[in-house]
Design a protein around this motif. Structure first.
Motif, PDB file in Angstrom:
ATOM      1  N   MET A  40       0.531  -1.091   0.682  1.00  0.00           N
ATOM      2  CA  MET A  40      -0.082   0.701  -0.033  1.00  0.00           C
ATOM      3  C   MET A  40       0.979   0.675   0.106  1.00  0.00           C
ATOM      4  O   MET A  40       2.166   1.368   0.374  1.00  0.00           O
ATOM      5  N   GLN A  41       0.363   1.922  -0.206  1.00  0.00           N
ATOM      6  CA  GLN A  41       0.886   3.848  -0.684  1.00  0.00           C
ATOM      7  C   GLN A  41      -0.065   4.747   0.747  1.00  0.00           C
ATOM      8  O   GLN A  41      -1.492   4.742  -0.486  1.00  0.00           O
ATOM      9  N   GLY A  42       1.079   5.718   0.932  1.00  0.00           N
ATOM     10  CA  GLY A  42      -0.607   6.453   1.998  1.00  0.00           C
ATOM     11  C   GLY A  42       0.838   7.545   2.564  1.00  0.00           C
ATOM     12  O   GLY A  42       1.550   7.385   2.352  1.00  0.00           O
ATOM     13  N   TYR A  43       0.577   7.855   3.375  1.00  0.00           N
ATOM     14  CA  TYR A  43       0.120   9.060   3.635  1.00  0.00           C
ATOM     15  C   TYR A  43      -0.476   9.287   5.925  1.00  0.00           C
ATOM     16  O   TYR A  43      -0.845   8.659   5.486  1.00  0.00           O
ATOM     17  N   GLU A  82      -4.266  14.824 -13.603  1.00  0.00           N
ATOM     18  CA  GLU A  82      -2.799  14.756 -12.715  1.00  0.00           C
ATOM     19  C   GLU A  82      -2.776  16.293 -11.732  1.00  0.00           C
ATOM     20  O   GLU A  82      -2.958  17.182 -12.624  1.00  0.00           O
ATOM     21  N   TYR A 130     -11.385  15.673  -1.060  1.00  0.00           N
ATOM     22  CA  TYR A 130     -10.558  14.913  -0.542  1.00  0.00           C
ATOM     23  C   TYR A 130      -9.219  14.569  -0.724  1.00  0.00           C
ATOM     24  O   TYR A 130      -8.087  14.718  -0.689  1.00  0.00           O
ATOM     25  N   GLU A 131     -10.041  14.242  -2.207  1.00  0.00           N
ATOM     26  CA  GLU A 131      -8.517  13.569  -3.104  1.00  0.00           C
ATOM     27  C   GLU A 131      -7.542  15.565  -3.529  1.00  0.00           C
ATOM     28  O   GLU A 131      -6.444  14.713  -3.477  1.00  0.00           O
ATOM     29  N   ARG A 135      -3.606  15.601  -2.964  1.00  0.00           N
ATOM     30  CA  ARG A 135      -2.899  15.886  -3.971  1.00  0.00           C
ATOM     31  C   ARG A 135      -1.705  17.225  -3.295  1.00  0.00           C
ATOM     32  O   ARG A 135      -0.718  17.434  -3.962  1.00  0.00           O
ATOM     33  N   ASP A 138       0.257  15.717  -0.779  1.00  0.00           N
ATOM     34  CA  ASP A 138       1.543  15.600  -2.050  1.00  0.00           C
ATOM     35  C   ASP A 138       2.503  16.344  -2.156  1.00  0.00           C
ATOM     36  O   ASP A 138       3.823  15.833  -1.561  1.00  0.00           O
TER      37      ASP A 138
ATOM     38  N   LYS B  47      -5.750   9.267  -6.504  1.00  0.00           N
ATOM     39  CA  LYS B  47      -4.157   9.620  -7.122  1.00  0.00           C
ATOM     40  C   LYS B  47      -3.539  10.532  -6.421  1.00  0.00           C
ATOM     41  O   LYS B  47      -3.897  12.152  -7.152  1.00  0.00           O
ATOM     42  N   THR B  48      -2.198  11.121  -6.015  1.00  0.00           N
ATOM     43  CA  THR B  48      -1.748  11.537  -6.250  1.00  0.00           C
ATOM     44  C   THR B  48      -0.193  11.407  -6.838  1.00  0.00           C
ATOM     45  O   THR B  48       0.154  10.015  -7.380  1.00  0.00           O
ATOM     46  N   GLY B  49       0.742  11.682  -7.089  1.00  0.00           N
ATOM     47  CA  GLY B  49       2.125  11.687  -7.702  1.00  0.00           C
ATOM     48  C   GLY B  49       3.137  11.106  -6.625  1.00  0.00           C
ATOM     49  O   GLY B  49       3.541  10.102  -7.492  1.00  0.00           O
ATOM     50  N   THR B  50       3.419  11.073  -5.984  1.00  0.00           N
ATOM     51  CA  THR B  50       4.041  10.458  -5.529  1.00  0.00           C
ATOM     52  C   THR B  50       3.740   9.959  -3.706  1.00  0.00           C
ATOM     53  O   THR B  50       4.810  10.056  -3.088  1.00  0.00           O
ATOM     54  N   PRO B  51       2.986   9.018  -3.751  1.00  0.00           N
ATOM     55  CA  PRO B  51       2.713   8.917  -2.062  1.00  0.00           C
ATOM     56  C   PRO B  51       3.788   7.475  -1.967  1.00  0.00           C
ATOM     57  O   PRO B  51       4.032   6.399  -2.732  1.00  0.00           O
ATOM     58  N   PRO B  52       4.469   7.667  -0.767  1.00  0.00           N
ATOM     59  CA  PRO B  52       5.515   6.817   0.338  1.00  0.00           C
ATOM     60  C   PRO B  52       4.414   5.680   0.053  1.00  0.00           C
ATOM     61  O   PRO B  52       3.737   5.512   0.437  1.00  0.00           O
ATOM     62  N   GLU B  53       5.193   4.348   0.614  1.00  0.00           N
ATOM     63  CA  GLU B  53       5.292   3.220   0.388  1.00  0.00           C
ATOM     64  C   GLU B  53       4.913   3.046   2.170  1.00  0.00           C
ATOM     65  O   GLU B  53       5.246   3.530   3.111  1.00  0.00           O
ATOM     66  N   GLN B  54       3.758   2.328   2.236  1.00  0.00           N
ATOM     67  CA  GLN B  54       3.294   1.734   3.731  1.00  0.00           C
ATOM     68  C   GLN B  54       3.533   0.655   4.274  1.00  0.00           C
ATOM     69  O   GLN B  54       3.319   0.253   4.891  1.00  0.00           O
ATOM     70  N   LEU B 129      -3.558   7.796   5.305  1.00  0.00           N
ATOM     71  CA  LEU B 129      -3.972   7.295   4.804  1.00  0.00           C
ATOM     72  C   LEU B 129      -3.989   6.987   3.045  1.00  0.00           C
ATOM     73  O   LEU B 129      -2.687   7.553   2.706  1.00  0.00           O
ATOM     74  N   ILE B 130      -4.609   6.102   2.989  1.00  0.00           N
ATOM     75  CA  ILE B 130      -3.873   5.148   1.564  1.00  0.00           C
ATOM     76  C   ILE B 130      -4.224   6.473   0.277  1.00  0.00           C
ATOM     77  O   ILE B 130      -5.605   6.529  -0.125  1.00  0.00           O
ATOM     78  N   ALA B 131      -3.638   6.100  -1.359  1.00  0.00           N
ATOM     79  CA  ALA B 131      -3.218   6.683  -1.673  1.00  0.00           C
ATOM     80  C   ALA B 131      -2.738   6.012  -2.883  1.00  0.00           C
ATOM     81  O   ALA B 131      -2.372   4.477  -2.429  1.00  0.00           O
ATOM     82  N   ARG B 133      -0.594   5.149  -6.060  1.00  0.00           N
ATOM     83  CA  ARG B 133       0.226   6.893  -7.825  1.00  0.00           C
ATOM     84  C   ARG B 133      -0.140   7.165  -8.737  1.00  0.00           C
ATOM     85  O   ARG B 133      -1.094   6.242  -9.631  1.00  0.00           O
ATOM     86  N   ALA B 134      -0.586   8.125  -9.440  1.00  0.00           N
ATOM     87  CA  ALA B 134      -1.425   8.805 -10.510  1.00  0.00           C
ATOM     88  C   ALA B 134      -1.085   8.232 -12.240  1.00  0.00           C
ATOM     89  O   ALA B 134      -1.978   7.625 -11.884  1.00  0.00           O
TER      90      ALA B 134
END
Lengths: 155, 139
Positions: A40-43, A82, A130-131, A135, A138, B47-54, B129-131, B133-134
């Motif tokens: 997974m990827q996220g913040y 984007e 939210y999106e 962004r 990001d 969808k974002t530019g560069t979400p960090p790995e989780q 918060l899960i995103a 990659r675009a």
């Protein structure tokens, strides 16, 4: 596998048997194909509590608040394509500038600070999409490694 | 096959490729199975530019907010007033479990923020918060 002394007539196999090698490579290929989408990827974010320990910034470090408000950045619907819309302006430390410059501003402010003090408070209006907010987060994250995000309500 | 005996045709079946294929299938199913049981409703991730790995999706508490704003813990829909209790129950007493929030891209930021506050109120500190990659869209 031939034992010594047997089979004078049949010559030695001189070519390398590549089948096991190909098998192993295919296995690795398949494993990586399958595992990569699972990650997974996220913040990472925090909700600072008024009462609790959570992410209290050191007193000497100024609190940096990134504010995103609908009248300067009207992303009420999911942004098309984007990136962030060009007319979106965000507020950071009482300055208002286009969101596209956010990465550079964060880099300038946070660059000199030790990593554990890199803390940004995000005050985004609840009505925003939210999106779109993610962004902008990001863009802020791209400005400094290990930037911690604390989400605070807009008063 | 004693030494000195003339070589004869190999009469045994070579099982090595068979074993290889079976092992491959085994590994594939071991790896895919948790992904196929991915809980929760379908959401349109931001969808974002560069979400960090989780890291891996497993060992996480997965909270999903669908496009109507309804809350899900794994594959169970929960009402907002029971959310905190359900979350603690799902964690099984391990309050340091990381909670990842999958919010639909069409949501308002406030919906997600309220869910984050509820997660923190339930006693969990680690929220992601899960995103997506675009460039990896339409996956």
């Amino acid at each position: 596998m031939q034992l010594n002394g047997g089979a004078q007539g049949s010559g030695l196999h001189s070519e390398i048997n590549v089948t096991p090698l190909v098998d192993v490579v295919l296995v690795l290929l398949i494993i990586f194909m399958v595992v990569v989408p699972l990650a997974m990827q996220g913040y990472d974010v925090n909700i600072p509590r008024t009462s609790a320990e959570a992410v209290s910034a050191p007193q000497d470090a100024p609190q940096l608040i990134l504010s995103i408000l609908p009248d300067t950045c009207g992303i009420l619907e999911p942004p098309a394509g984007e990136g962030v819309p060009a007319d979106c302006r965000v507020g950071l430390a009482d300055q208002l500038f286009p969101a596209s410059e956010l990465t550079a501003h964060i880099k300038a402010i946070m660059g000199g600070q030790p990593k554990e003090q890199r803390l940004l408070f995000l005050a985004a209006d609840d009505r925003l999409n939210y999106e779109g907010v993610l962004r902008i987060v990001d863009l802020a994250k791209a400005g400094a490694d290990d930037l911690k995000i604390g989400v605070i309500p807009v008063e | 096959m004693r030494p000195g005996e003339p070589a004869r045709m190999q009469a045994t079946i070579n099982v090595t490729p068979l074993v290889d294929v079976v092992l491959v299938l085994l590994i594939i199913f071991m790896v895919v199975a948790p992904g196929m049981m991915k809980p929760g409703p379908e959401v349109d991730l931001p969808k974002t530019g560069t979400p960090p790995e989780q890291g891996d999706a497993r060992d996480r508490l997965l909270v999903t907010i669908d496009e109507r704003g309804a809350l899900w813990i794994d594959d169970q829909q929960v009402t907002p007033d029971r959310f905190g209790d359900s979350l603690r129950l799902a964690a099984g007493g391990m309050q340091d479990t990381k909670v990842v929030i999958q919010g639909d891209a069409r949501l308002r930021f406030g919906d997600v923020r309220h869910a984050m506050v509820a997660v923190e109120d339930a006693g969990f500190k680690d929220v992601g918060l899960i995103a997506q990659r675009a460039k990896a869209r339409e996956n």
